[in-house]
Design an enzyme around this catalytic site. Structure first.
Site, mmCIF file in Angstrom:
data_model
loop_
_atom_site.group_PDB
_atom_site.id
_atom_site.type_symbol
_atom_site.label_atom_id
_atom_site.label_comp_id
_atom_site.label_asym_id
_atom_site.label_seq_id
_atom_site.Cartn_x
_atom_site.Cartn_y
_atom_site.Cartn_z
ATOM 1 C CG HIS A 1 69.889 42.956 11.360
ATOM 2 N ND1 HIS A 1 68.543 42.903 11.676
ATOM 3 C CD2 HIS A 1 70.491 43.549 12.409
ATOM 4 C CE1 HIS A 1 68.365 43.447 12.864
ATOM 5 N NE2 HIS A 1 69.517 43.853 13.333
ATOM 6 C CG ASP A 2 70.203 40.569 14.842
ATOM 7 O OD1 ASP A 2 71.230 41.214 14.577
ATOM 8 O OD2 ASP A 2 69.210 41.073 15.417
ATOM 9 C CG ASP B 1 66.182 49.402 14.033
ATOM 10 O OD1 ASP B 1 66.009 49.273 15.262
ATOM 11 O OD2 ASP B 1 66.462 48.453 13.281
ATOM 12 C CD GLU C 1 65.885 42.396 18.594
ATOM 13 O OE1 GLU C 1 66.650 41.495 18.249
ATOM 14 O OE2 GLU C 1 66.276 43.414 19.196
ATOM 15 C CG ASP D 1 67.840 47.173 18.905
ATOM 16 O OD1 ASP D 1 67.985 46.308 18.039
ATOM 17 O OD2 ASP D 1 68.629 47.338 19.858
#
Ligand code: GLC
Ligand code: CA
Length: 547
Positions: free
Chosen positions: A339-340, A105, A277, A207
């Protein structure tokens, strides 16, 4: 309608399946109740057994953990909670021995407010790093420079009394936004990329990729004419605006072209990948991040399946729209959970989650599989005193709380599901049903979700039509069914998915002799007549049709 023809020549990131690990929640090796790198290393055999091709780690950098690692205080080290650089090198080496790629990430939009760059930047208006972040004067009445809002509530500007200016934070005030228009910032952040690629990392998940370049004039965002129509998910006041100026300025494309050139240099030894993302649901807009010459991101992440209403018409429309928007040669990808977002098994139910798994692993494009979805993990209830997520703390009760989908992985039926020793408390509660829902139990059950996921991964890996073939939707199926053909050269696979809990009768075009290879119920195979294909409730099938 037939979309981009299958491609023979593909890279690992096109053929492969990416497995996302949330490191805090995967496996604790040292008994502090938090997952870590040695824990991941200990589970690499699991990934090989399952049949995925790459692991993507959510951030493991040193961090005050306000946002559990997305607030980075040093981009070129590992937080002691997770291990150290030596452990990271071991992870990369062992992953590669297991034929697994490693995706890191990369968090370019903001640092922690504890990062030395920000500490220097806020120390004085004359500090050489002042311009590394986005500082602005108040309006004459002292209020913030413009109306931009933080994703997690309130103004995106935080007043710094010592230097009498505001700084910008797109998320939490402890996560100030970097100024990518400053060439030194760009160079420093490109050095970070080099640091990890030199260590053998195979790719970066970028990200908040759309946020790094904003309007240089800091213009006010216009109001959202219909705040109930949200592009993404409920985020309170944040959805009261159209986010025209606080992200995605056209200058961003030049940055990603330059980043791509950096990746391309490394890719001559072994192909590296960038996944961005990207919360854009207007597919032609989203597709721009591939670059006009396919010279930007390898894959802007596609979150369409996360927010689409779960019915056959909407899902097909999404897939067709994504396919239609792709520039020639661009490679699609699909995300079903992360994870969101609430767990897919909670969103669409355990039965449909099996259909979702078949969809994810048979669409054209690279799938990302979120840890635990392969055993059907669902959202875990988090008692108020256990809440960890900063977005939930800032915006209680409106929905974006993310702890429920970050609960520890359920490995077996021992205390704490084999995630951490019984004597310590895991950082988030374990799902109460872990004694039944766990890897060990599902490995032993040939009808389990895990057995389904593993079988689908195996079929995908050994079937070029699924791994790299073209995609053609089939018209005329019942309204609750999504049917499509994947084809590579003469190999054809028909995928028929029932997105409802009603039985379905399908009359499909004659395609010669046909044979069911797998059902989501894992209880039937063999010859089938496509003129009258019966699907049970919540059933999907992969069907081999004559060459
Ligand atoms: C991304 C991450 C999310 C994080 C945020 C701020 O959306 O996926 O988990 O909180 O960026 O870095
Ligand atoms: Ca640990």
């Amino acid at each position: 309608m037939r979309y981009n023809a299958g491609q023979a020549q593909t890279y690992w990131w096109q053929q492969g399946v990416i497995y996302q690990i949330y490191p805090r929640s995967f496996k604790d090796s040292n008994g502090d109740g938090i997952g870590d790198l040695p824990g991941i290393i200990a589970k690499l055999d699991y990934h090989t057994w399952l049949g995925v091709d790459a692991i993507w780690l959510s951030p493991v950098y040193p961090s005050p953990m306000v946002d559990f690692g997305y607030d980075v205080s040093n981009y070129t080290d590992i937080d002691p909670i997770f291990g150290d650089l030596a452990a990271f090198d071991t992870l990369v080496a062992q992953a590669h021995q297991h034929d697994l790629k490693v995706i890191m990430d990369y968090v370019p939009n903001h640092t922690s407010d504890r990062h030395p760059w920000f500490i220097a930047s806020r120390s004085s208006r004359h500090n050489p790093k002042r311009d590394w972040y986005i500082w602005a004067d108040p309006r004459p009445d002292g209020s913030p420079p413009n109306n931009w809002l933080a994703s997690w509530g309130g103004s995106a500007w935080e007043w710094d009394a010592a230097t009498q200016q505001y700084y910008l934070h797109s998320y939490h005030k402890a996560m100030p936004d970097l100024n990518w228009r400053n060439q030194d910032v760009k160079e420093a952040m490109f050095d970070v990329v080099r640091f990890w690629l030199d260590r053998g990392v195979d790719g970066l998940r970028i990200d908040s990729a759309q946020r790094i370049i904003k309007d240089p004039q800091l213009r006010d965002n216009p109001p959202n004419p219909d705040p109930n129509v949200t592009a993404y998910k409920p985020l309170g006041d944040y959805n009261s605006q159209l986010h025209l100026y606080d992200k995605g300025h056209p200058d961003i494309h030049a940055v990603y072209r330059e980043l791509r050139q950096l990746l391309d240099i490394y890719s001559t030894s072994s192909p590296r990948v960038t996944l961005g993302e990207m919360h854009i649901y207007d597919w032609p807009q989203w597709a721009r991040y591939y670059g006009a010459q396919l010279d930007e991101l390898h894959m802007p992440l596609n979150f369409g399946l996360v927010s689409v209403p779960w019915n056959a018409g909407a899902v097909r429309h999404l897939v067709d729209s994504v396919e239609a928007a792709l520039p020639p040669g661009a490679w699609p990808n699909y995300v079903l959970g992360n994870h969101d977002e609430p767990r897919v098994a909670t969103r669409i139910g355990q039965e449909q989650a099996r259909v979702g798994m078949m969809l994810l692993l048979t669409l054209r494009g690279t799938p990302t599989l979120y840890y635990g979805d392969e055993i059907g993990m669902h959202n875990v209830d988090i008692p108020p005193q256990s809440i960890q997520d900063p977005s939930e703390k800032n915006l209680p009760g409106i929905g974006p709380g993310r702890d429920p989908e970050r609960a520890p992985m359920q490995w077996d039926d021992s205390p704490h599901a084999g995630f951490c020793p019984s004597a310590v408390e895991p950082w988030l509660p374990i799902a109460p049903d872990y004694t039944q829902v766990n890897v060990a139990a599902q490995r032993a059950d040939r009808h389990s979700m895990l057995s389904l996921a593993r079988a689908l991964l195996q079929i995908r890996r050994t079937t070029p039509a699924l791994a790299v073939g073209s995609y053609t939707p089939i018209d005329g199926a019942p309204a609750d069914c999504f049917v499509y053909v994947r084809r590579f050269e003469n190999q054809r696979r028909l995928i028929a998915l029932n997105l409802s809990d009603d039985e379905q009768q399908l009359q499909l075009p004659a395609m010669g002799s046909a044979r069911i290879l797998i059902s989501t119920h894992l209880d039937r195979e063999g010859p089938v007549d496509l003129a009258s294909l019966h699907l049970r409730s919540d059933e999907g099938c992969i069907i081999e049709v004559a060459e």
